[in-house]
Design a protein around this motif. Sequence first.
Motif, PDB file in Angstrom:
ATOM      1  N   ARG A 148       2.228   1.801  -3.421  1.00 35.65           N
ATOM      2  CA  ARG A 148       1.236   2.401  -4.327  1.00 35.65           C
ATOM      3  C   ARG A 148       1.054   3.891  -4.032  1.00 35.65           C
ATOM      4  O   ARG A 148       0.919   4.712  -4.941  1.00 35.65           O
ATOM      5  CB  ARG A 148      -0.095   1.655  -4.202  1.00 35.65           C
ATOM      6  CG  ARG A 148      -0.094   0.285  -4.875  1.00 35.65           C
ATOM      7  CD  ARG A 148      -1.508  -0.261  -4.994  1.00 35.65           C
ATOM      8  NE  ARG A 148      -2.075  -0.556  -3.679  1.00 35.65           N
ATOM      9  CZ  ARG A 148      -1.964  -1.731  -3.060  1.00 35.65           C
ATOM     10  NH1 ARG A 148      -1.286  -2.719  -3.648  1.00 35.65           N
ATOM     11  NH2 ARG A 148      -2.517  -1.927  -1.881  1.00 35.65           N
ATOM     12  N   GLU A 149       1.055   4.249  -2.740  1.00 33.82           N
ATOM     13  CA  GLU A 149       0.923   5.662  -2.383  1.00 33.82           C
ATOM     14  C   GLU A 149       2.118   6.473  -2.880  1.00 33.82           C
ATOM     15  O   GLU A 149       1.959   7.601  -3.359  1.00 33.82           O
ATOM     16  CB  GLU A 149       0.790   5.791  -0.858  1.00 33.82           C
ATOM     17  CG  GLU A 149      -0.529   5.279  -0.312  1.00 33.82           C
ATOM     18  CD  GLU A 149      -0.593   5.368   1.198  1.00 33.82           C
ATOM     19  OE1 GLU A 149      -1.631   5.008   1.770  1.00 33.82           O
ATOM     20  OE2 GLU A 149       0.406   5.820   1.810  1.00 33.82           O
ATOM     21  N   GLU A 184       0.832  -1.207   0.000  1.00 34.45           N
ATOM     22  CA  GLU A 184       0.000   0.000   0.000  1.00 34.45           C
ATOM     23  C   GLU A 184       0.865   1.255   0.000  1.00 34.45           C
ATOM     24  O   GLU A 184       0.588   2.228  -0.712  1.00 34.45           O
ATOM     25  CB  GLU A 184      -0.929  -0.024   1.216  1.00 34.45           C
ATOM     26  CG  GLU A 184      -1.859   1.180   1.319  1.00 34.45           C
ATOM     27  CD  GLU A 184      -2.855   1.227   0.189  1.00 34.45           C
ATOM     28  OE1 GLU A 184      -3.358   2.332  -0.113  1.00 34.45           O
ATOM     29  OE2 GLU A 184      -3.145   0.157  -0.410  1.00 34.45           O
ATOM     30  N   LYS A 185       1.936   1.236   0.823  1.00 37.44           N
ATOM     31  CA  LYS A 185       2.841   2.385   0.856  1.00 37.44           C
ATOM     32  C   LYS A 185       3.515   2.593  -0.499  1.00 37.44           C
ATOM     33  O   LYS A 185       3.727   3.729  -0.936  1.00 37.44           O
ATOM     34  CB  LYS A 185       3.905   2.181   1.946  1.00 37.44           C
ATOM     35  CG  LYS A 185       3.362   2.231   3.369  1.00 37.44           C
ATOM     36  CD  LYS A 185       2.768   3.601   3.657  1.00 37.44           C
ATOM     37  CE  LYS A 185       2.230   3.677   5.079  1.00 37.44           C
ATOM     38  NZ  LYS A 185       1.602   4.999   5.353  1.00 37.44           N
TER      39      LYS A 185
END
Length: 300
Positions: free
Chosen positions: A51-52, A48-49
């Motif tokens: 992708r962010e 997720e990090k």
Amino acid sequence: MACMSFDQVLTSEDDPARRSKRKLTSEDIHYLRKLEVFGNKILAFYQEKLREAQAAEERLRLFIHEKRRLREEKTMVIKNKRLKIISENKLREEEEAMAVNERLTIIRENKLREEHVKKPKSTIKSEESTSSGQKKRKPPKKFVRGPIVSNEITERLKDHILNEKKGTDLKLVIQKNLYPSDTKQGQNRLSMPINQLETNEFLSADEKRILNNKVLKENEIEVLVMDGVTFECVVPMKLTMWHMASTVNYVLKTRWYEFWLANKDHLLTKSKIQVWSFRQDEKLCFAVVCVEKPVDEDDA
């Protein structure tokens, strides 16, 4: 060796010796499953990090691109404003110059009108001399157009321009006598009065527009002038138009005296010359040739 999940490890079919060595309790199995869940959560967190971070990088790229585009648009707007100001200033200067020329024209017309209204002293004297029996002064003779000279010189000139130089649009512009004023260094010009021209169609529409411009030094055309005898003397000059009191003249200037000096052996004063126009690679050119030598007064 490929990785396996905990269930695969627990249910794998190994030899009995190895199976007996790694017997796990239910607590061990529970702990391993919790560890697997925790590892999956950590993996999902970092994915997720990632992708962010990628999204933030894309937003930064778009921001930089938009900022650059806005800066270029701002620069273009400033440039257009400057060009507009320059064009407006130039247009204003042209309008002011035209206004000045119009005022000068009005002043000249008023002056001429006043001179016509007021009888000059010379006229009064001439009338007095006429009344006293003296002869009245004759008015100046009007220009009488003579026959066009065509001889071996002109034929050789036309053949050289059309065949050797591959010139086009050959025209006889004027046939005139070469006056002393045409050979003076201080004058440095060859005048061609419009009322003596054989044709006025040797100029293009753009060239006529330039010559009719009333702004000084903007009514000139760069031309080439060639001698019509040796064909070796080619001098760049400027063609312009002079508005005189009684006539309008086309004028070849800037280096005319230099040209005449190089060809003075055949461009004699009082000789009859012809000026021909032609185009070479669309450029306006002239050829000047003597067609009749001056007649000596003793031989006349």
